[in-house]
Design a protein around this motif. Structure first.
Motif, mmCIF file in Angstrom:
data_model
loop_
_atom_site.group_PDB
_atom_site.id
_atom_site.type_symbol
_atom_site.label_atom_id
_atom_site.label_comp_id
_atom_site.label_asym_id
_atom_site.label_seq_id
_atom_site.Cartn_x
_atom_site.Cartn_y
_atom_site.Cartn_z
ATOM 1 N N ARG A 198 0.848 -1.204 0.000
ATOM 2 C CA ARG A 198 0.000 0.000 0.000
ATOM 3 C C ARG A 198 0.879 1.248 0.000
ATOM 4 O O ARG A 198 1.840 1.355 0.766
ATOM 5 C CB ARG A 198 -0.905 0.010 1.226
ATOM 6 C CG ARG A 198 -2.009 1.047 1.154
ATOM 7 C CD ARG A 198 -3.095 0.714 2.175
ATOM 8 N NE ARG A 198 -4.216 1.626 2.107
ATOM 9 C CZ ARG A 198 -5.199 1.566 1.207
ATOM 10 N NH1 ARG A 198 -5.168 0.624 0.271
ATOM 11 N NH2 ARG A 198 -6.188 2.413 1.226
ATOM 12 N N ARG A 199 0.559 2.187 -0.880
ATOM 13 C CA ARG A 199 1.317 3.442 -0.934
ATOM 14 C C ARG A 199 0.933 4.331 0.235
ATOM 15 O O ARG A 199 -0.155 4.196 0.797
ATOM 16 C CB ARG A 199 1.013 4.164 -2.253
ATOM 17 C CG ARG A 199 1.389 3.371 -3.490
ATOM 18 C CD ARG A 199 0.896 4.073 -4.743
ATOM 19 N NE ARG A 199 1.661 5.273 -5.021
ATOM 20 C CZ ARG A 199 2.745 5.314 -5.800
ATOM 21 N NH1 ARG A 199 3.193 4.208 -6.393
ATOM 22 N NH2 ARG A 199 3.372 6.445 -6.001
ATOM 23 N N ILE A 200 1.818 5.274 0.571
ATOM 24 C CA ILE A 200 1.506 6.241 1.634
ATOM 25 C C ILE A 200 0.422 7.190 1.128
ATOM 26 O O ILE A 200 -0.509 7.548 1.849
ATOM 27 C CB ILE A 200 2.793 6.981 2.068
ATOM 28 C CG1 ILE A 200 3.714 5.963 2.763
ATOM 29 C CG2 ILE A 200 2.492 8.165 2.984
ATOM 30 C CD1 ILE A 200 5.124 6.429 2.982
ATOM 31 N N SER A 201 0.540 7.570 -0.148
ATOM 32 C CA SER A 201 -0.507 8.351 -0.817
ATOM 33 C C SER A 201 -0.363 8.033 -2.310
ATOM 34 O O SER A 201 0.577 7.337 -2.709
ATOM 35 C CB SER A 201 -0.298 9.852 -0.567
ATOM 36 O OG SER A 201 0.873 10.276 -1.240
ATOM 37 N N GLU A 202 -1.237 8.577 -3.125
ATOM 38 C CA GLU A 202 -1.104 8.299 -4.563
ATOM 39 C C GLU A 202 0.245 8.768 -5.078
ATOM 40 O O GLU A 202 0.836 8.166 -5.970
ATOM 41 C CB GLU A 202 -2.244 8.968 -5.330
ATOM 42 C CG GLU A 202 -3.519 8.163 -5.225
ATOM 43 C CD GLU A 202 -4.593 8.636 -6.179
ATOM 44 O OE1 GLU A 202 -4.275 9.307 -7.177
ATOM 45 O OE2 GLU A 202 -5.764 8.322 -5.912
ATOM 46 N N LYS A 203 0.760 9.863 -4.484
ATOM 47 C CA LYS A 203 2.036 10.419 -4.950
ATOM 48 C C LYS A 203 3.238 9.727 -4.327
ATOM 49 O O LYS A 203 4.324 9.769 -4.861
ATOM 50 C CB LYS A 203 2.095 11.910 -4.591
ATOM 51 C CG LYS A 203 1.225 12.768 -5.457
ATOM 52 C CD LYS A 203 1.657 14.221 -5.359
ATOM 53 C CE LYS A 203 0.761 15.069 -6.235
ATOM 54 N NZ LYS A 203 0.336 16.285 -5.599
ATOM 55 N N GLU A 204 3.029 9.139 -3.147
ATOM 56 C CA GLU A 204 4.186 8.687 -2.356
ATOM 57 C C GLU A 204 4.152 7.183 -2.121
ATOM 58 O O GLU A 204 3.245 6.672 -1.443
ATOM 59 C CB GLU A 204 4.112 9.404 -0.990
ATOM 60 C CG GLU A 204 5.447 9.630 -0.358
ATOM 61 C CD GLU A 204 5.311 10.247 1.035
ATOM 62 O OE1 GLU A 204 6.216 10.035 1.824
ATOM 63 O OE2 GLU A 204 4.297 10.920 1.323
ATOM 64 N N PRO A 205 5.166 6.453 -2.638
ATOM 65 C CA PRO A 205 5.208 5.018 -2.358
ATOM 66 C C PRO A 205 5.694 4.753 -0.929
ATOM 67 O O PRO A 205 6.298 5.620 -0.311
ATOM 68 C CB PRO A 205 6.233 4.494 -3.366
ATOM 69 C CG PRO A 205 7.106 5.661 -3.670
ATOM 70 C CD PRO A 205 6.273 6.902 -3.486
ATOM 71 N N PHE A 206 5.433 3.556 -0.435
ATOM 72 C CA PHE A 206 6.014 3.098 0.830
ATOM 73 C C PHE A 206 7.528 3.032 0.646
ATOM 74 O O PHE A 206 8.007 2.613 -0.398
ATOM 75 C CB PHE A 206 5.436 1.716 1.155
ATOM 76 C CG PHE A 206 6.055 1.039 2.333
ATOM 77 C CD1 PHE A 206 5.821 1.502 3.623
ATOM 78 C CD2 PHE A 206 6.878 -0.079 2.161
ATOM 79 C CE1 PHE A 206 6.390 0.869 4.720
ATOM 80 C CE2 PHE A 206 7.443 -0.717 3.256
ATOM 81 C CZ PHE A 206 7.193 -0.235 4.530
ATOM 82 N N ARG A 207 8.276 3.467 1.651
ATOM 83 C CA ARG A 207 9.748 3.505 1.534
ATOM 84 C C ARG A 207 10.405 2.486 2.455
ATOM 85 O O ARG A 207 9.817 2.115 3.473
ATOM 86 C CB ARG A 207 10.263 4.881 1.935
ATOM 87 C CG ARG A 207 9.869 5.969 0.997
ATOM 88 C CD ARG A 207 10.301 7.318 1.568
ATOM 89 N NE ARG A 207 9.425 8.360 1.069
ATOM 90 C CZ ARG A 207 9.527 8.924 -0.132
ATOM 91 N NH1 ARG A 207 10.475 8.581 -0.918
ATOM 92 N NH2 ARG A 207 8.678 9.835 -0.536
ATOM 93 N N ASP A 208 11.662 2.135 2.116
ATOM 94 C CA ASP A 208 12.309 1.063 2.886
ATOM 95 C C ASP A 208 13.231 1.568 4.001
ATOM 96 O O ASP A 208 13.943 0.775 4.607
ATOM 97 C CB ASP A 208 13.042 0.084 1.956
ATOM 98 C CG ASP A 208 14.126 0.745 1.141
ATOM 99 O OD1 ASP A 208 14.427 1.926 1.385
ATOM 100 O OD2 ASP A 208 14.681 0.057 0.249
ATOM 101 N N VAL A 209 13.243 2.856 4.281
ATOM 102 C CA VAL A 209 13.982 3.352 5.456
ATOM 103 C C VAL A 209 12.973 4.093 6.332
ATOM 104 O O VAL A 209 12.287 5.000 5.861
ATOM 105 C CB VAL A 209 15.132 4.300 5.060
ATOM 106 C CG1 VAL A 209 15.821 4.841 6.310
ATOM 107 C CG2 VAL A 209 16.145 3.569 4.177
ATOM 108 N N ILE A 210 12.867 3.650 7.571
ATOM 109 C CA ILE A 210 11.855 4.232 8.465
ATOM 110 C C ILE A 210 12.528 4.699 9.749
ATOM 111 O O ILE A 210 13.194 3.913 10.440
ATOM 112 C CB ILE A 210 10.754 3.188 8.795
ATOM 113 C CG1 ILE A 210 10.058 2.746 7.499
ATOM 114 C CG2 ILE A 210 9.744 3.762 9.796
ATOM 115 C CD1 ILE A 210 8.926 1.762 7.686
ATOM 116 N N GLU A 211 12.370 5.969 10.044
ATOM 117 C CA GLU A 211 12.933 6.495 11.303
ATOM 118 C C GLU A 211 12.090 5.990 12.458
ATOM 119 O O GLU A 211 10.873 6.031 12.408
ATOM 120 C CB GLU A 211 12.909 8.018 11.286
ATOM 121 C CG GLU A 211 14.021 8.552 10.421
ATOM 122 C CD GLU A 211 14.269 10.027 10.629
ATOM 123 O OE1 GLU A 211 14.076 10.513 11.754
ATOM 124 O OE2 GLU A 211 14.652 10.670 9.641
ATOM 125 N N SER A 212 12.777 5.518 13.484
ATOM 126 C CA SER A 212 12.049 4.904 14.592
ATOM 127 C C SER A 212 12.736 5.250 15.902
ATOM 128 O O SER A 212 13.663 6.058 15.944
ATOM 129 C CB SER A 212 11.996 3.390 14.366
ATOM 130 O OG SER A 212 11.234 2.751 15.349
#
Ligand SMILES: C[S@@+](CC[C@H](N)C(=O)[O-])C[C@H]1O[C@@H](n2cnc3c(N)ncnc32)[C@H](O)[C@@H]1O
Length: 299
Positions: A198-212
């Motif tokens: 699932r994309r974050i929004s139509e413009k933004e794909p899910f990314r593989d670096v996540i700040e945690s």
């Protein structure tokens, strides 16, 4: 569920929790019944045995070690995977081969698996999954300041003040795998509701670096599990795992139920399995509260 499946001990609106061994549960679950798996397994294997948990409680030896304190704060014990020997590595491979065989059977075609590991043993986790037929689709880098590594040579700290034996670890790898699709991705999406992220929004794909970060005190109070993962991070994985927002997310090693809670917070159905009775009882109490817990950056 098949007739001889372990009974659900807790069934709430959109989630079920089972006090069971993950492998028994997987063997009894129907083929092609789970749309995603998000899990944080006992990747050192020995750290959640009765013997090691006793050592953790008494603070005497074993795989759980208190990290050095550099700021006067009391630290919680962390499992140290550098103590694993060659036969532990083989047991780890065998464990993940068995897990992979159980998962690939119950996951629908195109279903994704997010699996937590660590930089020392990730290759022992990934190879058996690939051999069982999963496709490696990448790796999620959870940026998190841990207290692993960065130490000077033991008993010679003063002699080698400028040497670290290992880097201070600032990230945690989560393997990303997929059961092969049936046909093309769009065909699989139509039939099984899986195959993509699932994309974050139509413009933004899910990314593989996540700040945690490590789980905050508010979450720790609700769910005092030694390996508690934070909602902020897990909710991002659970949301991405169901491309159309439909289906069931499984965590076969749920601990305090944090993944189940994250799935519920995202509006998904979820199933959690836990073998340890104390943690199962913790999860039964914690899931509802964690699922509604407000975390940084969420409305
Ligand atoms: C790393 S912890 C998961 C913690 C979880 N992510 C959380 O945030 O609370 C792994 C869990 O797997 C459980 N476990 C170990 N072997 C298991 C098995 N065969 N079946 C089910 N649960 C198991 C352990 O008791 C432990 O709670």
């Amino acid at each position: 569920m098949a007739a001889d499946a372990p009974r659900a001990a807790v069934v709430e609106g959109s989630y079920s929790l089972f006090h069971a061994d993950a492998f028994d549960w997987l063997a009894a679950a129907p083929v092609n019944s789970i749309e995603a798996v998000v899990t944080d397994p006992p990747y050192g294997l020995i750290e959640y045995t009765e013997e090691q948990l006793k050592k953790r409680k008494s603070g005497s030896g074993g795989v759980w070690r208190i990290p050095p304190s550099f700021d006067g704060h009391k630290r919680s014990p962390l499992p140290r995977f550098t103590v694993l020997k060659a036969d532990d590595h083989q047991r780890l491979r065998d464990f993940f081969a068995k897990l992979a065989a159980g998962l690939i059977r119950v996951m629908v075609p195109g279903a994704h698996l997010f699996i937590a590991t660590n930089p020392l043993v990730s290759y022992l986790v990934y190879e058996p999954l690939i051999q069982a037929g999963f496709e490696k689709r990448g790796e999620i880098i959870r940026l998190v300041q841990t207290l692993r590594g960065g130490d000077r040579p033991k008993n010679a700290e003063d002699e080698f003040p400028m040497v670290s034996v290992m880097p201070r670890s600032c990230w945690e790898p989560w393997g990303l795998f997929r059961k092969p699709c049936e046909g093309r991705v769009h065909e699989n999406l139509r039939r099984w509701k899986t195959g993509g992220l699932r994309r974050i929004s139509e413009k933004e794909p899910f990314r593989d670096v996540i700040e945690s970060s490590v789980a905050r005190n508010g979450e720790r109070k609700i769910a005092p599990h030694p390996s508690l993962k934070p909602q902020h991070f897990l909710r991002q994985l659970c949301r991405a795992a169901l491309p159309l927002g439909e289906g069931t997310i499984l965590d076969p090693f749920m601990g305090s139920g944090s993944t189940v809670a994250a799935a519920v917070a995202c509006g998904a159905k979820a199933v959690g399995i836990e073998a340890n009775e104390e943690y199962f009882v913790m999860a039964a109490k914690a899931v509802g509260a964690l699922a509604t817990h407000r975390v940084n950056g969420e409305g």
